[in-house]
Design a protein around this motif. Structure first.
Motif, mmCIF file in Angstrom:
data_model
loop_
_atom_site.group_PDB
_atom_site.id
_atom_site.type_symbol
_atom_site.label_atom_id
_atom_site.label_comp_id
_atom_site.label_asym_id
_atom_site.label_seq_id
_atom_site.Cartn_x
_atom_site.Cartn_y
_atom_site.Cartn_z
ATOM 1 N N PHE A 183 -7.431 1.414 -9.606
ATOM 2 C CA PHE A 183 -6.004 1.410 -9.919
ATOM 3 C C PHE A 183 -5.219 0.748 -8.789
ATOM 4 C CE2 PHE A 183 -1.922 3.702 -9.431
ATOM 5 C CZ PHE A 183 -1.297 3.280 -10.599
ATOM 6 N N VAL A 184 -5.549 1.097 -7.559
ATOM 7 C CA VAL A 184 -4.882 0.521 -6.394
ATOM 8 C C VAL A 184 -5.156 -0.971 -6.324
ATOM 9 C CG1 VAL A 184 -4.745 0.547 -3.872
ATOM 10 C CG2 VAL A 184 -4.954 2.702 -5.130
ATOM 11 N N VAL B 12 -5.957 -3.129 -8.718
ATOM 12 C CA VAL B 12 -5.245 -3.858 -9.776
ATOM 13 C C VAL B 12 -3.757 -3.968 -9.441
ATOM 14 C CG1 VAL B 12 -4.494 -3.754 -12.191
ATOM 15 C CG2 VAL B 12 -6.883 -3.370 -11.629
ATOM 16 N N GLY B 13 -3.162 -2.894 -8.980
ATOM 17 C CA GLY B 13 -1.745 -2.915 -8.629
ATOM 18 C C GLY B 13 -1.434 -3.905 -7.522
ATOM 19 N N ILE B 14 -2.260 -3.920 -6.505
ATOM 20 C CA ILE B 14 -2.053 -4.840 -5.383
ATOM 21 C C ILE B 14 -2.290 -6.281 -5.811
ATOM 22 C CG2 ILE B 14 -2.990 -5.545 -3.141
ATOM 23 C CD1 ILE B 14 -3.357 -2.533 -2.562
ATOM 24 N N GLU B 15 -3.349 -6.525 -6.557
ATOM 25 C CA GLU B 15 -3.635 -7.884 -7.033
ATOM 26 C C GLU B 15 -2.520 -8.401 -7.937
ATOM 27 O OE1 GLU B 15 -6.300 -10.250 -6.394
ATOM 28 O OE2 GLU B 15 -6.169 -8.854 -4.717
ATOM 29 N N GLU B 16 -1.978 -7.531 -8.759
ATOM 30 C CA GLU B 16 -0.892 -7.918 -9.657
ATOM 31 C C GLU B 16 0.312 -8.410 -8.854
ATOM 32 O OE1 GLU B 16 0.759 -5.913 -13.637
ATOM 33 O OE2 GLU B 16 0.981 -4.656 -11.859
ATOM 34 N N VAL B 17 0.670 -7.679 -7.817
ATOM 35 C CA VAL B 17 1.803 -8.071 -6.972
ATOM 36 C C VAL B 17 1.498 -9.376 -6.245
ATOM 37 C CG1 VAL B 17 3.153 -7.418 -4.935
ATOM 38 C CG2 VAL B 17 2.673 -5.731 -6.710
ATOM 39 N N LEU C 185 0.806 -1.223 0.000
ATOM 40 C CA LEU C 185 0.000 0.000 0.000
ATOM 41 C C LEU C 185 0.840 1.274 0.000
ATOM 42 C CD1 LEU C 185 -2.839 -0.895 2.517
ATOM 43 C CD2 LEU C 185 -3.056 -0.545 0.055
ATOM 44 N N SER C 186 2.073 1.183 0.435
ATOM 45 C CA SER C 186 2.887 2.393 0.592
ATOM 46 C C SER C 186 3.180 3.105 -0.730
ATOM 47 C CB SER C 186 4.189 2.072 1.314
ATOM 48 O OG SER C 186 4.975 1.200 0.531
ATOM 49 N N LYS C 187 3.055 2.420 -1.840
ATOM 50 C CA LYS C 187 3.329 3.083 -3.118
ATOM 51 C C LYS C 187 2.129 3.854 -3.667
ATOM 52 C CE LYS C 187 2.862 0.063 -6.937
ATOM 53 N NZ LYS C 187 3.467 -0.811 -7.902
ATOM 54 N N TYR C 188 0.996 3.764 -2.977
ATOM 55 C CA TYR C 188 -0.220 4.455 -3.422
ATOM 56 C C TYR C 188 -0.569 5.599 -2.477
ATOM 57 C CZ TYR C 188 -0.580 0.293 -6.269
ATOM 58 O OH TYR C 188 -0.312 -0.705 -7.154
ATOM 59 N N LYS C 189 -1.411 6.517 -2.978
ATOM 60 C CA LYS C 189 -1.878 7.652 -2.176
ATOM 61 C C LYS C 189 -3.386 7.553 -2.003
ATOM 62 C CE LYS C 189 1.237 10.276 -4.844
ATOM 63 N NZ LYS C 189 1.027 10.744 -6.148
ATOM 64 N N ASP C 190 -3.899 8.232 -1.017
ATOM 65 C CA ASP C 190 -5.349 8.260 -0.775
ATOM 66 C C ASP C 190 -6.119 8.793 -1.974
ATOM 67 O OD1 ASP C 190 -5.342 7.215 1.811
ATOM 68 O OD2 ASP C 190 -4.959 9.179 2.696
ATOM 69 N N THR C 191 -5.464 9.596 -2.800
ATOM 70 C CA THR C 191 -6.140 10.209 -3.944
ATOM 71 C C THR C 191 -6.155 9.309 -5.189
ATOM 72 O OG1 THR C 191 -4.074 11.315 -4.529
ATOM 73 C CG2 THR C 191 -5.648 12.559 -3.185
ATOM 74 N N ASP C 192 -5.446 8.177 -5.151
ATOM 75 C CA ASP C 192 -5.434 7.262 -6.294
ATOM 76 C C ASP C 192 -6.793 6.598 -6.460
ATOM 77 O OD1 ASP C 192 -2.770 7.741 -6.945
ATOM 78 O OD2 ASP C 192 -2.037 6.105 -5.688
ATOM 79 N N LEU C 193 -7.146 6.320 -7.692
ATOM 80 C CA LEU C 193 -8.404 5.617 -7.966
ATOM 81 C C LEU C 193 -8.397 4.254 -7.302
ATOM 82 C CD1 LEU C 193 -8.857 6.310 -11.785
ATOM 83 C CD2 LEU C 193 -10.271 7.184 -9.929
ATOM 84 N N PRO C 194 -9.462 3.884 -6.594
ATOM 85 C CA PRO C 194 -9.505 2.574 -5.937
ATOM 86 C C PRO C 194 -9.275 1.414 -6.908
ATOM 87 C CG PRO C 194 -11.280 3.953 -5.141
ATOM 88 C CD PRO C 194 -10.629 4.687 -6.285
#
Length: 94
Positions: free
Chosen positions: A13-14, A16-21, A2-11
Motif C-alpha cells: 500500500f505504501v 503504490v501510494g509513493i509511486e503514484e505521487v 512518507l509522512s502520510k503513512y504509518k509503520d503498520t501500513d502494508l508495504p
C-alpha cells in the motif's frame, strides 16, 4: 511522502501510494519542461535539481495486473523504510 503513512501500513500500500505521487510529479515536470520550451525566453520553469523525490522504481511491478505477476515483481522491490528518505537517489541537474 512518507509522512502520510504509518509503520503498520502494508508495504505494498505504501509503495503504490509513493509511486503514484512520484509518477504524477514526473508528469508535471514534463509538462513544465514542455511549457518552458514553448516560452519566448526559453527559461526552464523547473529544474531537475528542484525535484525532491527519487525516480519511480520497478515499472514491472507498477504495470502488474494479476496477483501472481504482482507477487513475482514485488520480490525485486526493496521494502519501504521510514528511516530512509532516499536522499542519495534524488535528481541532479543533467
Amino acid at each position: 511522502m512518507l509522512s502520510k503513512y504509518k509503520d503498520t501500513d502494508l508495504p505494498s500500500f505504501v509503495w503504490v501510494g509513493i509511486e503514484e505521487v512520484k509518477r504524477f510529479n514526473i508528469a508535471l515536470y514534463r509538462l513544465c519542461a514542455k511549457l518552458s520550451s514553448c516560452a519566448s525566453e526559453n527559461k526552464p520553469l523547473l529544474h531537475a535539481s528542484e525535484l525532491q523525490f527519487p525516480l519511480p522504481s520497478n515499472n514491472a511491478l507498477w504495470n502488474s495486473v494479476e496477483r501472481e505477476e504482482w507477487e513475482a515483481n514485488a520480490k525485486e522491490e526493496d521494502s519501504i523504510s521510514f528511516k530512509n528518505d532516499l536522499q542519495a537517489s534524488l535528481w541532479t541537474e543533467r
